[in-house]
Motif scaffolding. Structure first.
Motif, PDB file in Angstrom:
ATOM      1  N   GLU A  36     -41.562  -3.602  45.500  1.00 16.71           N
ATOM      2  CA  GLU A  36     -40.445  -2.683  45.728  1.00 16.71           C
ATOM      3  C   GLU A  36     -39.146  -3.397  45.407  1.00 16.71           C
ATOM      4  O   GLU A  36     -38.881  -4.491  45.905  1.00 16.71           O
ATOM      5  CB  GLU A  36     -40.421  -2.195  47.179  1.00 16.71           C
ATOM      6  N   ARG A  40     -37.143   1.118  44.768  1.00 16.43           N
ATOM      7  CA  ARG A  40     -38.030   1.678  43.745  1.00 16.43           C
ATOM      8  C   ARG A  40     -39.355   0.940  43.764  1.00 16.43           C
ATOM      9  O   ARG A  40     -39.395  -0.291  43.702  1.00 16.43           O
ATOM     10  CB  ARG A  40     -37.394   1.549  42.359  1.00 16.43           C
ATOM     11  N   GLY A  41     -40.440   1.682  43.856  1.00 19.83           N
ATOM     12  CA  GLY A  41     -41.748   1.060  43.910  1.00 19.83           C
ATOM     13  C   GLY A  41     -42.366   0.906  42.534  1.00 19.83           C
ATOM     14  O   GLY A  41     -42.122   1.702  41.623  1.00 19.83           O
ATOM     15  N   HIS A  58     -35.732  -7.014  47.332  1.00 16.62           N
ATOM     16  CA  HIS A  58     -37.101  -6.797  46.870  1.00 16.62           C
ATOM     17  C   HIS A  58     -38.093  -7.241  47.946  1.00 16.62           C
ATOM     18  O   HIS A  58     -37.818  -8.119  48.760  1.00 16.62           O
ATOM     19  CB  HIS A  58     -37.363  -7.545  45.569  1.00 16.62           C
ATOM     20  N   GLN A  60     -42.736  -7.238  48.604  1.00 20.06           N
ATOM     21  CA  GLN A  60     -44.004  -7.134  47.913  1.00 20.06           C
ATOM     22  C   GLN A  60     -45.184  -7.194  48.877  1.00 20.06           C
ATOM     23  O   GLN A  60     -45.053  -7.650  50.004  1.00 20.06           O
ATOM     24  CB  GLN A  60     -44.148  -8.245  46.870  1.00 20.06           C
TER      25      GLN A  60
END
Length: 240
Positions: A36, A40-41, A58, A60
């Motif tokens: 991410e 936004r993924g 970010h 993860q």
């Protein structure tokens, strides 16, 4: 930071949002990563990586048998146009030279990567994502396919998106990624389907249809061929 650094990492099931003042590439070596970036993924695997711009948030999530090359890069190594382009389109189709570079780094070193290796291999990464990089002109169409893999993507449509002939787009994809356009499309469809299996309760037949497979059995064959398991087995493994 004043110089680039390479790290080999594994990620767990959860992570907090991280930010740093340097740029970063995430290049999967094994398995996959739910990633991410600024809300936004994306799903990353050996065909698709990501660029994290300075200060971008970010997080993860991965399984324990996954492995990634993480490249920390001072923003000063990137010109303004390249930095802006990568920040706007951070999910990246990984060019063949970058995948080969990551395999060399993984094979030749331990978890701590020698600065001499970084100095030798970093130009490969910078060149691959420069304006003159072989995959740069294809990144936009790869991103569109990634967003809508279930649509019809004949070679003629892909070629029109790039602005070249069908034979030329074949040559461009082969040179940049070592794959044909249709093989790249297949990787996108399977990646999207894996994300749906992991993150939703949609029926497998629905996922196969929305991903662009002709029937559920086509998805099953593709997943068994690439990952050695059925869709149901993959879903169970992701939720253990």
């Amino acid at each position: 930071m004043s110089t680039a650094a390479f790290n080999l990492r594994r990620y767990g099931r959860t992570s907090s949002v991280d930010r740093h003042d340097f740029a970063q590439w995430v290049v999967p070596l094994q398995g996959e990563l739910a990633f991410e970036l600024e809300g936004r993924g994306a799903r990353l695997d050996v065909w698709q990586g990501a660029f994290v711009a300075p200060s971008a948030g970010h997080a993860q999530c991965a399984l324990q048998d996954d492995r990634f090359l993480i490249v920390d890069c001072p923003a000063a190594l990137l010109d303004d146009d390249t930095l802006d382009r990568l920040a706007r389109h951070p999910v990246l189709a990984l060019p063949a030279p970058v995948r080969a570079m990551a395999r060399r780094v993984c094979a030749a070193t331990s978890e701590k990567i020698d600065p001499a290796v970084v100095a030798r291999e970093m130009p490969v990464l910078l060149e691959a994502f420069s304006l003159a990089g072989s995959a740069t002109r294809l990144q936009a169409v790869c991103a569109r396919i990634e967003r809508q893999p279930g649509q019809a993507w004949p070679v003629e449509r892909i070629a029109a998106e790039v602005g070249v002939s069908g034979s030329r787009v074949h040559a461009l994809f082969r040179h940049a990624f070592g794959l044909s356009p249709q093989a790249w499309l297949s990787s996108c469809r399977l990646r999207w389907a894996r994300g749906q299996l992991a993150g939703t309760d949609l029926a497998i037949a629905q996922i196969a249809q929305h991903a662009g497979y002709s029937e559920q059995s086509a998805l099953t064959r593709a997943l068994r061929r690439e990952w050695g398991m059925s869709p149901a087995e993959y879903r169970r493994r992701q939720r253990q």
